[in-house]
Write an enzyme that holds these catalytic residues in place. Structure first.
Site, PDB file in Angstrom:
ATOM      1  N   ASP A  75       0.847  -1.197   0.000  1.00 51.14           N
ATOM      2  CA  ASP A  75       0.000   0.000   0.000  1.00 51.14           C
ATOM      3  C   ASP A  75       0.882   1.248   0.000  1.00 51.14           C
ATOM      4  O   ASP A  75       2.035   1.210   0.432  1.00 51.14           O
ATOM      5  CB  ASP A  75      -0.975   0.005   1.199  1.00 51.14           C
ATOM      6  CG  ASP A  75      -0.285  -0.018   2.551  1.00 51.14           C
ATOM      7  OD1 ASP A  75       0.815  -0.600   2.651  1.00 51.14           O
ATOM      8  OD2 ASP A  75      -0.832   0.551   3.511  1.00 51.14           O
ATOM      9  N   GLU A 140      -0.085  -0.996   5.812  1.00 50.99           N
ATOM     10  CA  GLU A 140       0.972  -0.481   6.680  1.00 50.99           C
ATOM     11  C   GLU A 140       0.802   1.008   6.889  1.00 50.99           C
ATOM     12  O   GLU A 140       0.973   1.526   7.971  1.00 50.99           O
ATOM     13  CB  GLU A 140       2.360  -0.756   6.081  1.00 50.99           C
ATOM     14  CG  GLU A 140       3.517  -0.594   7.072  1.00 50.99           C
ATOM     15  CD  GLU A 140       4.049   0.836   7.171  1.00 50.99           C
ATOM     16  OE1 GLU A 140       4.728   1.151   8.146  1.00 50.99           O
ATOM     17  OE2 GLU A 140       3.778   1.654   6.260  1.00 50.99           O
ATOM     18  N   GLU A 141       0.440   1.706   5.822  1.00 50.15           N
ATOM     19  CA  GLU A 141       0.422   3.167   5.857  1.00 50.15           C
ATOM     20  C   GLU A 141      -0.765   3.733   6.639  1.00 50.15           C
ATOM     21  O   GLU A 141      -0.696   4.857   7.128  1.00 50.15           O
ATOM     22  CB  GLU A 141       0.400   3.730   4.433  1.00 50.15           C
ATOM     23  CG  GLU A 141       1.650   3.417   3.613  1.00 50.15           C
ATOM     24  CD  GLU A 141       2.871   4.213   4.062  1.00 50.15           C
ATOM     25  OE1 GLU A 141       2.798   4.932   5.065  1.00 50.15           O
ATOM     26  OE2 GLU A 141       3.918   4.090   3.396  1.00 50.15           O
ATOM     27  N   HIS A 358       6.524   9.804   0.617  1.00 52.08           N
ATOM     28  CA  HIS A 358       5.243  10.480   0.911  1.00 52.08           C
ATOM     29  C   HIS A 358       5.154  11.848   0.219  1.00 52.08           C
ATOM     30  O   HIS A 358       4.227  12.614   0.487  1.00 52.08           O
ATOM     31  CB  HIS A 358       5.006  10.654   2.420  1.00 52.08           C
ATOM     32  CG  HIS A 358       4.874   9.344   3.151  1.00 52.08           C
ATOM     33  ND1 HIS A 358       4.241   9.233   4.355  1.00 52.08           N
ATOM     34  CD2 HIS A 358       5.291   8.089   2.853  1.00 52.08           C
ATOM     35  CE1 HIS A 358       4.276   7.974   4.771  1.00 52.08           C
ATOM     36  NE2 HIS A 358       4.921   7.259   3.864  1.00 52.08           N
TER      37      HIS A 358
HETATM   38 ZN   LIG Z   1       6.698   2.326   4.176  1.00 52.70          ZN
END
Ligand SMILES: [Zn+2]
Length: 385
Positions: A75, A140-141, A358
């Site tokens: 993800d 995870e995010e 990000h």
């Molecule tokens: Zn990561």
């Protein structure tokens, strides 16, 4: 071109718009690729009442120990305003020797590098002195509730043993080879509400102003440092991130005052020990001021440390050989899924450069892709020697 070329694999993975917690086909793609290499693949779907079903993958080749596991996530964080990107974040493009796309360093390309390294390793080693496994999550995010945490519980239930885990998160601030993470700080968040009595500002003795108690509590919690840090960890820190009083009238003492804060803490503390300290601080002030409070804690994992033993030292030597950089061991930064995996295996984290993670135009250098694949490949060779 190699059958399992890391650049091609990276591009393929980036093309799945797997904005957390959406899978968009990324897990099935990996499962298919791993099956072609002879892996036994198990897709594990977990859900709960509040969150959508998440696809995870556990794949293993070999049935002997030691089992060397690679952990990662498919993800990605949302791209934000696509117009701010110089390319479509899900149509990867190479510009000036950089591959640009969402997940280019966090962390689809790292998965691609490990997959490529494994395919190379298996070509030259028909028999492995142990097993190789992949623990890949699609969660995870975001919440990380139906991801690695539940896979780890599943592995415990199935008595599946992992002897060492490499987490492929991007760990290097500027250059590939700078940093291996051997632990992480813990994170504890807290919402606190003080409940006083509303009243006229001219008659403070007839009410109990919650702001006074809140300020006293904030000062007390912040005045003494939690610790001084140690060889592997920076000092723990408590940071206030909000103070709220819903009151516009200058002549009214409000009934409630709230605050929120977060603690990033090292291995001198646990969430339990911090909670105890926080509650006793609040209780003593509230008792003195004859005022009530409500408290809520949110834990995202205790701190942990993998003592730099033989495997970590071996990885450090390989990284130095390939990148010419003397890697430092670190425990800085945010949390990662290693906080769950450490329950069953020692972890080291090493991946790409995190400078653009990000961000808009997230990217990875093509030469880093090659180098990381080489590093992972050499780790496999050394580990199973
Ligand atoms: Zn990561």
């Amino acid at each position: 071109m190699k059958n399992f070329d890391e650049l091609q694999l990276s591009k393929d993975l980036i093309k799945f718009p797997s904005i957390t917690p959406i899978d968009a086909g990324a897990i099935n793609y990996l499962s298919k690729k791993l099956k072609r290499l002879g892996f036994n693949c198990k897709i594990l779907e977990f859900k709960d009442k509040k969150n959508p079903a998440i696809k995870n993958l556990y794949a293993r080749i070999g049935n002997k120990q030691p089992n060397l596991c690679y952990a990662g996530h498919t993800d990605v964080v949302p791209p934000g305003n696509i117009k701010d990107w110089s390319v479509n974040p899900f149509k990867p493009v190479i510009k000036n020797n950089y591959l640009i796309g969402r997940g280019a360093n966090d962390m689809k390309s790292s998965i691609a590098c490990f997959l490529s390294a494994v395919s190379d390793f298996l070509k030259n080693n028909k028999k492995i002195n142990g097993s190789i496994s992949f623990l890949i999550t699609g969660d995870e995010e975001a919440q990380a509730i139906n991801g690695t945490k539940k896979v780890v519980d599943y592995l415990i239930k199935k008595k599946e043993k992992i002897d060492f885990c490499i987490v492929g998160e991007p760990t290097n601030p500027n250059k590939l080879g700078e940093m291996i993470k051997i632990g992480r700080r813990g994170s504890l968040s807290c919402n606190l509400e003080i409940e006083g009595n509303q009243g006229h500002v001219a008659y403070p003795h007839l009410s109990n102003n919650p702001i006074n108690s809140l300020i006293a509590i904030c000062r007390k919690l912040k005045e003494k440092p939690l610790d001084k840090g140690n060889k592997h960890f920076q000092p723990s820190n408590l940071e206030f991130t909000g103070i709220y009083v819903d009151n516009k009238a200058h002549n009214v003492i409000p009934a409630k005052a709230k605050t929120q804060f977060n603690i990033r803490y090292n291995n001198f503390h646990t969430a339990a020990s911090l909670k105890k300290m926080i509650i006793s601080t609040i209780k003593s002030i509230c008792k003195k001021n004859k005022i009530k409070f409500k408290i809520e804690f949110l834990t995202s994992g205790d701190s942990f440390l993998t003592k730099p033993g033989a495997t970590i030292q071996m990885a450090k030597n390989i990284i130095k050989k390939i990148t010419k950089i003397n890697t430092v061991y670190s425990t800085t930064g945010g949390t990662s899924d290693a906080r769950f995996i450490k329950k069953i295996a020692p972890c080291l984290e090493f991946g790409l450069v995190n400078k653009t993670m990000h961000k808009v135009d997230e990217c990875v250098s093509l030469s880093d892709l090659k180098k990381l694949t080489k590093i992972y490949n050499k780790i496999l060779i050394e580990y199973f020697k």
